[in-house]
Write an enzyme that holds these catalytic residues in place. Structure first.
Site, PDB file in Angstrom:
ATOM      1  N   GLY A  45      -7.887   2.575  19.954  1.00  0.00           N
ATOM      2  CA  GLY A  45      -8.827   3.682  19.840  1.00  0.00           C
ATOM      3  C   GLY A  45      -8.280   4.737  18.891  1.00  0.00           C
ATOM      4  O   GLY A  45      -7.070   4.832  18.686  1.00  0.00           O
ATOM      5  N   GLN A  50      -7.277  12.783  14.906  1.00  0.00           N
ATOM      6  CA  GLN A  50      -5.970  12.154  14.660  1.00  0.00           C
ATOM      7  C   GLN A  50      -5.722  11.888  13.175  1.00  0.00           C
ATOM      8  O   GLN A  50      -4.591  11.654  12.770  1.00  0.00           O
ATOM      9  CB  GLN A  50      -5.839  10.847  15.460  1.00  0.00           C
ATOM     10  CG  GLN A  50      -5.745  11.086  16.958  1.00  0.00           C
ATOM     11  CD  GLN A  50      -5.622   9.778  17.711  1.00  0.00           C
ATOM     12  OE1 GLN A  50      -6.611   9.118  17.994  1.00  0.00           O
ATOM     13  NE2 GLN A  50      -4.396   9.376  18.022  1.00  0.00           N
ATOM     14  N   CYS A  97      -0.476   6.027  22.567  1.00  0.00           N
ATOM     15  CA  CYS A  97      -1.333   6.764  21.641  1.00  0.00           C
ATOM     16  C   CYS A  97      -0.713   6.718  20.250  1.00  0.00           C
ATOM     17  O   CYS A  97       0.504   6.874  20.111  1.00  0.00           O
ATOM     18  CB  CYS A  97      -1.448   8.213  22.117  1.00  0.00           C
ATOM     19  SG  CYS A  97      -2.490   9.238  21.071  1.00  0.00           S
ATOM     20  N   LEU A  98      -1.540   6.500  19.240  1.00  0.00           N
ATOM     21  CA  LEU A  98      -1.030   6.439  17.869  1.00  0.00           C
ATOM     22  C   LEU A  98      -0.413   7.774  17.436  1.00  0.00           C
ATOM     23  O   LEU A  98       0.386   7.811  16.506  1.00  0.00           O
ATOM     24  CB  LEU A  98      -2.137   6.034  16.888  1.00  0.00           C
ATOM     25  CG  LEU A  98      -2.665   4.602  17.024  1.00  0.00           C
ATOM     26  CD1 LEU A  98      -3.783   4.351  16.024  1.00  0.00           C
ATOM     27  CD2 LEU A  98      -1.553   3.570  16.851  1.00  0.00           C
ATOM     28  N   HIS A 139      -9.334   8.676  27.492  1.00  0.00           N
ATOM     29  CA  HIS A 139      -8.206   9.030  26.619  1.00  0.00           C
ATOM     30  C   HIS A 139      -8.722   9.625  25.303  1.00  0.00           C
ATOM     31  O   HIS A 139      -8.261  10.680  24.863  1.00  0.00           O
ATOM     32  CB  HIS A 139      -7.367   7.770  26.357  1.00  0.00           C
ATOM     33  CG  HIS A 139      -6.243   7.968  25.392  1.00  0.00           C
ATOM     34  ND1 HIS A 139      -4.913   7.880  25.767  1.00  0.00           N
ATOM     35  CD2 HIS A 139      -6.232   8.251  24.069  1.00  0.00           C
ATOM     36  CE1 HIS A 139      -4.152   8.117  24.701  1.00  0.00           C
ATOM     37  NE2 HIS A 139      -4.921   8.333  23.657  1.00  0.00           N
ATOM     38  N   GLU A 140      -9.699   8.960  24.703  1.00  0.00           N
ATOM     39  CA  GLU A 140     -10.217   9.416  23.400  1.00  0.00           C
ATOM     40  C   GLU A 140     -10.999  10.715  23.545  1.00  0.00           C
ATOM     41  O   GLU A 140     -10.928  11.590  22.679  1.00  0.00           O
ATOM     42  CB  GLU A 140     -11.094   8.328  22.759  1.00  0.00           C
ATOM     43  CG  GLU A 140     -10.382   7.010  22.452  1.00  0.00           C
ATOM     44  CD  GLU A 140      -9.102   7.166  21.663  1.00  0.00           C
ATOM     45  OE1 GLU A 140      -8.997   8.100  20.856  1.00  0.00           O
ATOM     46  OE2 GLU A 140      -8.173   6.364  21.870  1.00  0.00           O
ATOM     47  N   HIS A 143      -8.878  13.707  23.296  1.00  0.00           N
ATOM     48  CA  HIS A 143      -8.513  14.086  21.918  1.00  0.00           C
ATOM     49  C   HIS A 143      -9.509  15.096  21.344  1.00  0.00           C
ATOM     50  O   HIS A 143      -9.133  16.013  20.632  1.00  0.00           O
ATOM     51  CB  HIS A 143      -8.496  12.860  20.991  1.00  0.00           C
ATOM     52  CG  HIS A 143      -7.223  12.075  21.047  1.00  0.00           C
ATOM     53  ND1 HIS A 143      -6.012  12.580  20.651  1.00  0.00           N
ATOM     54  CD2 HIS A 143      -6.977  10.792  21.426  1.00  0.00           C
ATOM     55  CE1 HIS A 143      -5.072  11.655  20.799  1.00  0.00           C
ATOM     56  NE2 HIS A 143      -5.627  10.556  21.269  1.00  0.00           N
TER      57      HIS A 143
END
Ligand code: CO
Length: 172
Positions: A45, A50, A97-98, A139-140, A143
């Protein structure tokens, strides 16, 4: 086009993202770039913030099992202006997470999520899920509110994380 993924503690990641109003070429390019960047980084994701774009845009692609091309583009869920309508139950899942590369930890989330969103053409959809997509969307969504999963850790785990993170980044 591939983009650089911002990494904690970059302050841009704390920014709250704004709703998308125009479903135009610019949005489509952003979505295509986000897919490309996510897959190149082996992520499941990615939120627009990000890559430094404060818009309420997410892409999610849950890898297929035992497939050569595990994250085909047609399996991508493009989520614009999401609303979490109903969240129920509790579950724990090891998240990564990236923007916090190489760190994984159990996070408590809701088990079932009903959410609405718009696609790249502005068409509204509603989805109910109680599998991995439920974790991913929570999670997204965080963000978009400027939050990272590490903010959901216990104080003890968070302290441990900060120590390890500092140590790791000072080595570079
Ligand atoms: Co993330």
């Amino acid at each position: 086009m591939l983009h650089e993924v911002l990494v904690y503690p970059n302050k841009i990641l704390k920014q709250k993202s704004l709703p998308v109003e125009k479903f135009d070429e610019e949005l489509h390019t952003l979505l295509d770039d986000m897919y490309e960047t996510m897959v190149a980084k082996n992520g499941v994701g990615l939120a627009a913030i990000q890559i430094g774009v404060p818009k309420r845009v997410l892409v999610i692609n849950i890898p297929l099992q035992e497939e050569e091309e595990a994250q085909p583009k047609e399996n991508t869920i493009e989520v614009i202006n999401p609303e979490l309508i109903e969240c129920n139950g509790k579950t724990k899942y090891q998240e990564g997470c990236l923007s916090v590369p190489g760190y994984y930890e159990d996070v408590e989330r809701h088990k079932e999520v009903k959410f609405a969103y718009q696609d790249r053409n502005g068409v509204r959809h509603e989805t109910e899920t109680d599998d991995f997509l439920a974790i991913a969307i929570q999670h997204e969504y965080d963000h978009l509110e400027g939050k990272l999963f590490i903010e959901k850790l216990s104080i003890l785990k968070r302290k441990k994380f900060e120590k390890e993170w500092k140590k790791r980044n000072s080595k570079k």
